[in-house]
Motif scaffolding. Structure first.
Motif: not given
Length: 859
Positions: A385-405
């Motif tokens: 877009s033509g303006v800066s944005r502060k928002e929540i970004v969502t994407l799916d990722i693979p992980v090998t460690q505990n999520l809380e780490e």
């Protein structure tokens, strides 16, 4: 009473290989054309048909090229409209309307270089309110708002003038032939101007129309011949001839609004609704893919995939064909219009996704270095877009460690608020992939980098956020809350929203007392001969995610014999409250007005089941009931409704009740409103004595074209509500809609440093009401289209990076309007500033000359 001096008629053909163009059709037309020199032809044919004609009937193609559309073009023949796929302009977005015309004109001219396409006239109701601005910028000189011969989907309102200035929302105007107010509707698909009976001609004279004109663009494949014969009762003309030479001067200005397009489709029918959602998703994805490709061209030198994007647009535009919408249930198997629409939008989205991925890869220049400390997996987030944005970004990722780490660091090394929701787990329950959410601030038309690291001793900002969550207040009421809102759902009354408090304004936008409830599911179930309402059933609640950035609750219940599910989602800082709705019809269900038709009255009966939107299965929004104004967006427009209510049941009573992207219920007394966003084009309803509502599903008798259409299988849609102070403009509802159509894009990459890396902005606008509606390459030019989504004239400053070079203001067809001298520049920031002026709802297109001559900009 004055007598008409002459009655006129525009004859010709419409269709093409996607609609109807059997082999030999043009041979027949050409033979009759040559034998009747009084006959003139207006042609509205899908331009892809010309290549097919060239390959299957080369003799007819050559004769059309050399005779009909040769050096004598315009004397007896005229190409009208010129669109790629004859779309209903009122069901698609602004950029789609532009591309339909740009692409269609280009292909027509490839085959017929002598053809001047400067008249917009259509056989179907293929208009939208912003067309005067678009058409003028493409070089059109005249237009027609009549579709006498084919009004299955509707028609325009009428005025008793021979010629008017069609004035659009930005103030642009074109000479235009309207449908006359005295032009009665006949049967359930045409008007009197299709046949031009003597009684109609006399009636026109009584209303001051002394040179009445009718029209019917016949279907290709019908037996060729002048539609009304050659008895001299009417004179055959082209629209250019009638407007320019016979009438000449418009008699009045007509400030045409979107509600002057009185059109209807069987909204909620399962095939149509699914296709409408697919078209919307592809529209949004295409615009964003082009922007990503343009950014990659400028920033990394990746060749712009113009051919790939053109192919994708072609597929999408075919799915926007009016026949795909009016005939969605017709044909069989792979030839079914809705099946074709699904396939075409899938191809468009697949191409767009590929362009987005490859563009992102080209701009992600960081490379992992074996054994080097500080190289880590990171994320680059793109903002198109033509303006800066502060928002929540969502994407799916693979992980090998505990999520809380996990932790996410911005470029300053600060840990960002984040949330990880497991998607796949191993046998031991350890996550192997997750949906990662984090709050990010991204510059305009650019990107920012973030590092994904093991948290270790880093304290995440998420630890400090407890503003988003949900809990039971008692055994009946569930509270959902964020930093902006508090929602209370009543599980004993179908999960309806009985309280919606805007924390900043301390205003409750819902009522616990009724008689109608916010987010209530309601419809007439024909088998039970009664309305059923979700308030009368209990639902179960399941927590899907529980903060700290986003909370989601799933509600499930059964209405009649129909299982339904609502999913409600709140996010930190997110103004729109997202809601998903899905229902399962385990057998054929009939929900809606039980009115039925017979074979005998299919073509004449004007009452239709699906017109009665109040009886369809719908969701209610009873805000400021009886005292609210209603606003709704259209392609490059926002319209204030003039309808006291939207109730109608007959073809000759149609009221515009179509939602494109959003509508707003505004309480002028309280200076507050409730906006509703939809993920597809559908219908809505409102009245002084009933709640506003959004159509979800309909199963009934659709009559001709649609026949009997039961609900079966599953059906779903997504929508959102946004409570706000002030009116639609001060609340920035158009800007919110634009952001919803173009979410921030997060892509995995290698980070150069643990602190996250770089950020970059290619261009930005000073006014958030001005939207960057398109950014793409065409014919070697980098084009930026800006749209003023405001009812007020605006002055806006455009800031660009030096890589974009010199800019010029151009028309949509590429004609140069003027140079664009910089108003300021800064060597320190590397930005150039341009001051731009916009009419209300006005468009500006800028063509840039790229400065890096070492880059091969095209494939």
């Amino acid at each position: 009473m004055s007598n008409p001096t002459k009655a006129y008629y525009v004859d010709g053909y419409h269709g093409g290989i996607k609609g109807h163009m059997p082999l030999g059709a043009w041979t027949d037309v050409l033979q009759v054309y040559h034998s009747h020199p009084e006959w003139k032809l207006s042609i509205e044919v899908e331009p892809i048909s010309w290549a097919h004609l060239r390959d299957t009937d080369p003799l007819s193609y050559r004769e059309m090229r050399d005779v009909l559309f040769g050096k004598g073009y315009g004397d007896r023949t005229e190409i009208v409209s010129g669109t790629y796929a004859q779309p209903y302009g009122w069901v698609i977005g602004g950029e789609s309307n532009i591309r339909q015309l740009l692409r269609g004109i280009a292909i027509h001219r490839e085959h017929f270089p002598n053809a001047r396409i400067d008249t917009f006239a259509v056989q179907e109701p293929c208009w939208t309110s912003s067309l005067p601005q678009i058409l003028k910028s493409l070089g059109y000189k005249r237009a027609v708002l009549k579709n006498p011969g084919t009004g299955w989907a509707g028609y325009a309102s009428g005025v008793d003038h021979e010629l008017v200035n069609w004035v659009g929302p930005d103030g642009s105007s074109l000479p235009c032939v309207p449908r006359y107010a005295c032009e009665d509707l006949v049967n359930c698909w045409e008007t009197e101007a299709a046949e031009m009976e003597d009684s109609f001609i006399a009636k026109c004279a009584e209303h001051g129309i002394n040179r009445p004109i009718g029209s019917f663009l016949q279907d290709l494949g019908w037996k060729a011949g002048p539609r009304l014969g050659l008895d001299g009762r009417v004179q055959y003309v082209t629209w250019r001839e009638y407007i320019d030479e016979i009438v000449g001067t418009p008699q009045a200005d007509w400030r045409f609004t979107q509600e002057d397009i009185r059109c209807a489709l069987p909204w909620g029918e399962r095939h149509l609704q699914r296709m409408a959602r697919q078209v919307r998703a592809a529209e949004s994805k295409m615009v964003q893919a082009e922007k990503m490709a343009a950014m990659a061209l400028v920033l990394s030198g990746r060749p712009y995939p113009e051919a790939e994007l053109v192919r994708a647009w072609d597929e999408l535009m075919l799915a926007q064909h009016h026949d795909a919408w009016i005939c969605a249930t017709t044909r069989e198997h792979r030839e079914k219009w809705s099946w074709l629409g699904g396939a075409q939008t899938w191809l468009a989205e697949a191409n767009a996704d590929n362009v987005i991925l490859e563009s992102a890869a080209a701009m992600q220049t960081a490379k992992p270095i074996a054994g080097e400390e500080g190289v880590s997996l990171g994320i680059r987030v793109y903002n198109t877009s033509g303006v800066s944005r502060k928002e929540i970004v969502t994407l799916d990722i693979p992980v090998t460690q505990n999520l809380e780490e996990l932790a996410i660091l911005n470029r300053e090394g600060r840990s960002m608020p984040m949330q990880a929701n497991p998607i796949r787990t191993d046998a031991a329950g350890k996550a192997q992939s997750c949906a990662l959410l984090f709050e990010a601030e991204i510059p305009a038309m650019g990107y920012a980098d973030f590092a994904l690291v093991e948290r270790e001793s880093i304290r995440s900002e998420s630890d400090r956020y407890r503003d988003v969550g949900a809990r039971m207040l008692d055994d009946q009421q569930l509270l959902m809350y964020s930093d902006l809102y508090e929602l209370v759902l009543d599980l004993n009354r179908g999960g309806v929203i009985v309280s919606l408090i805007d924390k900043a304004a301390s205003r409750d936008y819902a009522s616990a007392k009724g008689p109608f409830y916010l987010n209530e599911l309601r419809g007439y179930f024909a088998e039970r001969e009664s309305f059923l309402m979700s308030r009368d059933v209990k639902v179960t609640a399941e927590m899907i995610e529980q903060g700290p950035l986003q909370v989601s609750v799933r509600l499930e219940g059964v209405l009649g014999e129909t299982k339904f599910r609502h999913t409600i989602r709140l996010g930190k800082g997110r103004r729109a409250i997202d809601i998903g709705l899905k229902a399962w019809f385990d057998t054929d269900r009939w929900i809606g007005d039980p009115w039925t038709l017979t074979n005998e009255n299919n073509l004449t009966e004007r009452r239709k089941s699906h017109y009665n939107a109040e009886m369809n299965l719908h969701v209610t929004f009873p805000f400021a009931q009886g005292r609210s104004k209603l606003f709704k967006n259209a392609a490059y427009d926002v319209c204030e409704s003039r309808n006291v209510d939207t109730r109608y049941t007959r073809w000759d009573e149609i009221k515009h009740n179509v939602i494109l992207h959003w509508l707003d219920l505004y309480d002028e007394q309280e200076e507050a409103g409730l906006a509703v966003y939809s993920d597809h084009t559908t219908s809505y309803g409102h009245s002084p004595d009933g709640p506003a509502h959004l159509t979800f599903a309909w199963g009934g008798d659709g009559g001709f074209w649609w026949s009997k259409c039961p609900l079966t299988g599953s059906q779903e849609m997504n929508y959102a509500i946004l409570p706000h102070e002030g009116n639609w403009e001060s609340a920035g509802l158009s800007a919110v809609s634009a952001m919803r159509e173009e979410p921030l894009l997060g892509k995995l990459r290698f980070a150069d440093v643990v602190s996250g890396g770089n950020e970059m902005s290619l261009l930005r606008v000073s006014d958030p009401a001005v939207e960057a509606s398109a950014f793409y390459v065409e014919d070697g030019k980098l084009l930026l289209r800006l749209y003023n989504g405001s009812a007020q004239a605006r002055e806006c400053v455009l800031y660009t990076r030096s890589a974009l070079g010199e800019g010029r203001l151009v028309e949509l067809d590429g004609r140069i309007i003027s140079s664009l001298p910089p108003s300021a520049s800064s060597k320190q920031s590397g930005e150039t500033c341009y001051t731009l002026f916009f009419a209300p709802f006005g468009l500006r297109t800028i063509a840039f000359r790229l400065v890096d001559k070492s880059i091969d900009y095209m494939n």
